[in-house]
Each structure stands twice: as C-alpha cells, then as structure tokens.
Design an enzyme around this catalytic site. Structure first.
Site, PDB file in Angstrom:
ATOM      1  N   CYS A 142       0.947  -0.937  -0.084  1.00 32.91           N
ATOM      2  CA  CYS A 142      -0.011   0.181   0.073  1.00 32.91           C
ATOM      3  C   CYS A 142       0.760   1.276  -0.058  1.00 32.91           C
ATOM      4  CB  CYS A 142      -0.929   0.152   1.275  1.00 32.91           C
ATOM      5  SG  CYS A 142      -2.355   1.062   0.827  1.00 32.91           S
ATOM      6  N   LYS A 163     -12.247   7.473  -2.407  1.00 32.89           N
ATOM      7  CA  LYS A 163     -11.626   6.612  -1.666  1.00 32.89           C
ATOM      8  C   LYS A 163     -11.908   5.011  -2.402  1.00 32.89           C
ATOM      9  CE  LYS A 163     -10.387   4.392   2.678  1.00 32.89           C
ATOM     10  NZ  LYS A 163     -10.651   4.598   4.010  1.00 32.89           N
ATOM     11  N   SER A 191      -7.767  -0.310   0.180  1.00 35.50           N
ATOM     12  CA  SER A 191      -8.209   0.728   0.879  1.00 35.50           C
ATOM     13  C   SER A 191      -7.012   1.838   0.893  1.00 35.50           C
ATOM     14  CB  SER A 191      -8.447   0.450   2.200  1.00 35.50           C
ATOM     15  OG  SER A 191      -8.677   1.366   3.095  1.00 35.50           O
ATOM     16  N   HIS A 234      -3.924  -4.613   0.304  1.00 33.45           N
ATOM     17  CA  HIS A 234      -3.576  -4.788   1.473  1.00 33.45           C
ATOM     18  C   HIS A 234      -3.868  -6.505   1.591  1.00 33.45           C
ATOM     19  CE1 HIS A 234      -2.948  -1.174   3.912  1.00 33.45           C
ATOM     20  NE2 HIS A 234      -4.178  -0.902   3.209  1.00 33.45           N
ATOM     21  N   GLU A 236      -2.945  -8.781   3.539  1.00 36.00           N
ATOM     22  CA  GLU A 236      -3.095  -9.263   4.854  1.00 36.00           C
ATOM     23  C   GLU A 236      -4.506  -9.195   5.628  1.00 36.00           C
ATOM     24  OE1 GLU A 236      -2.467  -4.759   5.903  1.00 36.00           O
ATOM     25  OE2 GLU A 236      -1.989  -6.123   4.270  1.00 36.00           O
ATOM     26  N   ARG A 248     -14.725   3.070  11.683  1.00 33.14           N
ATOM     27  CA  ARG A 248     -14.076   4.084  12.310  1.00 33.14           C
ATOM     28  C   ARG A 248     -14.470   5.459  11.469  1.00 33.14           C
ATOM     29  NH1 ARG A 248      -8.294   3.913   9.598  1.00 33.14           N
ATOM     30  NH2 ARG A 248      -9.466   4.849   7.966  1.00 33.14           N
TER      31      ARG A 248
END
Length: 333
Positions: A142, A163, A191, A234, A236, A248
């Site tokens: 990322c 985004k 992301s 990502h 992971e 969040r």
C-alpha cells in the site's frame, strides 16, 4: 520479537525464540527468516502483526519461518503503542547484523501533504536502499509501495476522486511464479486515497502482474539484487478489516473529525446490510452526533468476498521463491 512459525503451529500462541542469536544462525534446509516492518497506525498495529503471522502460517508449507517485527522509529506513536513497539519489537539496527531472506514493509497513516515530507521519510528511504541488496525479496504494501516507487524512480502517486475501498476482482495479466495457480479472479482488499498509474510504472521498467478493472494496478514487481514485490492493496486484511475501517470513518464523521460521510466498501456488505446502512447515513446527516453510533445496524458481509485466498496463494509462491534460493545456498556448502 522473534517468533517461530510453521504450518501446524497455533498462531494465537506462537513459540518465542529466545535471544537474537537466531538472527545470525546459518540456514538449515528450508528455514526462512522474514522481517515485518510494521508501520501501521496504532489501532491496527497488533492486528497487522497477527494478520501477517496468520498469512505466513497458511503459506508456510514445508518451511519453518523465523518472524521478526520492527517499526520505523520516526513513525509517531501513542504512549501505549510506543511501549508495545519498544518492548516487543527488535531495533532496526538488528537488520544489519542478521541474515534476512525476505522483508515485508507496511504503509503508515499519512500526516504530511506529500510523502517525501513525512517524518519517517528518511528512515523509509534508507530501508528501501538497504533492502535492494540485503534481501532475496521484499514486499512493499500500500503506502509503502507508493513511497518506494517515488524514491526509486520519482513516480508520483495520484489522488483519486474518491477512496478506493472494498473487495476488487483482479486478473493476472503477466505469467509469473508469484501468480502460479492463482484463482480467477483474485479477490483483493484495497483501501487507499491514491493510486500509481500503470503507464507510469511500465515506462519506468516495472512489470505489472495483476490489475482490476475498477481499482487499477494491484501487484507489480521489479528486479534488483533483491526482487521487489509491490501491492497497492492490503493482502494481509482479514474479513473484518474493511468493516473496522468503515465504522471508524463513520465515527469520525459523527464526531466532526471529517466532513464527508464515508462511502460503502465495494462488493463487501450484503444487499440487506447496504440498505440498512443507506438509511443510517440519511439519519446521520440530520442527527450528526457521536452517540448515534450506538444505533448502527447489525452488519453482514457478502458470502462471496473470499478474503485471504488470493493472499495465501501469493505468499505461498513468494515463500517458494525464497526457499528455492535458500535450498540452493545450503546445497552449495
């Protein structure tokens, strides 16, 4: 922190390897030494450790992996996170004294308007230069991927109009050992607010391995003395990582820490959940208050998100690449 990982180990209770002597011990067979430079923001710090350990365990096959955690000292931390890093992580100077087959470097939460203005920029570029000749292969994930290509070739990332957030179908576009036996399509978590454009990468000599029609370039590589592997996504992330980020961001909107309400992650929640969240968004626009978060509906994910399958395959092939070199080194002795 030094952790021994093998295929049958229970990740929630890893076996700690005492002492830093393991870092300089000669390889035995297919043992591999992997370093994680974990620069993720404080709320994701421990989760990222667990996610990469679980991913490496799923991919380990016949390999035993010595797994060491580090973090750039210039990444700003809360007192609690700083204590965790200082007590559980190794100092970066250990890299110069140990023999590392592979390195995984995560991104960090942006603070400055430009990457080369970040407080950790000098530490990160020093690491990039070190990894070129001191690992067999390094993974840049990322924001770390964006920083690496900026430092190596002056490739600027570009701000997206919205985004890039969700689960995206990615196709293999170049045959490579890293994508051997890849499912079609690969479902990958992204992301990010920025992107590296494929034409810029190709012009600079990078090889694109996978891309998404919606999210653009996913995995790309470049060969130095070390093979550099770059992920815009990502790999992971577990199934709930995007949900945690989305909640969040809703909390930040309700607390007026951000001006716009977050968009739904793409191809992530099921249809009924998306309808409930659309109704909640309308309510939040008229009753914007942190306490409204208590009225968030129950969330259900789509049944077909498939998070982790593609990453396990990619990391299995990556470890196979590292292991082939390690086995050849042992045979040559």
């Amino acid at each position: 922190m030094t952790i021994l990982i093998d295929r049958d180990q229970v990740v929630s209770s890893p076996a700690l390897v005492p002492g830093e002597g393991d870092l300089v011990r000669d390889h035995a067979g297919a043992d591999l030494t992997i370093g994680l430079i974990n620069n993720m923001p404080d709320p994701a710090l421990k989760a990222t450790e667990r996610q990469f350990m679980k991913l490496l365990q799923a991919a380990a096959g016949p390999h035993r992996i010595r797994f060491h955690c580090f973090s750039l000292p210039s990444v700003k931390r809360s007192p609690e996170a700083k204590w965790h890093v200082e007590s559980e992580y190794s100092d970066l100077s250990v890299l110069d004294h140990g023999k590392f087959d592979g390195l995984i470097v995560t991104g960090a939460e942006p603070i400055a308007p430009e990457l080369d203005q970040e407080p950790y920029w000098q530490d990160l570029t020093n690491l990039i230069d070190w990894a070129k000749t001191n690992t067999r292969s390094t993974i840049w994930s990322c924001l770390a991927a964006h920083a690496a290509v900026l430092h190596l070739d002056g490739i600027e990332r570009r701000r997206l109009p919205a985004k890039c957030h969700g689960i995206f179908d990615c196709d293999v576009v170049t045959r490579d050992g890293l994508t051997r036996a890849a499912p079609a399509p690969l479902k990958v978590s992204h992301s990010r607010l920025n992107e590296i454009v494929e034409s810029d990468l190709v012009q600079a000599g990078y090889q694109v391995l996978t891309r998404s029609a919606q999210a653009g370039v996913d995995v790309f590589v470049r060969q130095y003395a070390s093979r550099f592997v770059f992920f815009q996504g990502h790999p992971e992330y577990d199934a709930l990582s995007l949900q945690r980020e989305y909640l969040r961001d809703i909390g930040r909107y309700l607390a007026r820490e951000r001006e716009t309400y977050p968009r739904l992650p793409v191809s992530y929640f099921d249809a009924a959940t998306e309808e409930k969240l659309a109704r909640f968004e309308k309510k939040a626009a008229h009753q914007r208050h942190p306490a409204l978060a208590n009225e968030l509906p129950g969330l259900n994910l789509r049944a077909d998100i498939g998070v982790g399958d593609a990453a396990a395959m990619l990391f299995r092939n990556w470890l196979r690449y590292l292991g082939a070199d390690a086995d050849a080194s042992v045979a040559a002795r």
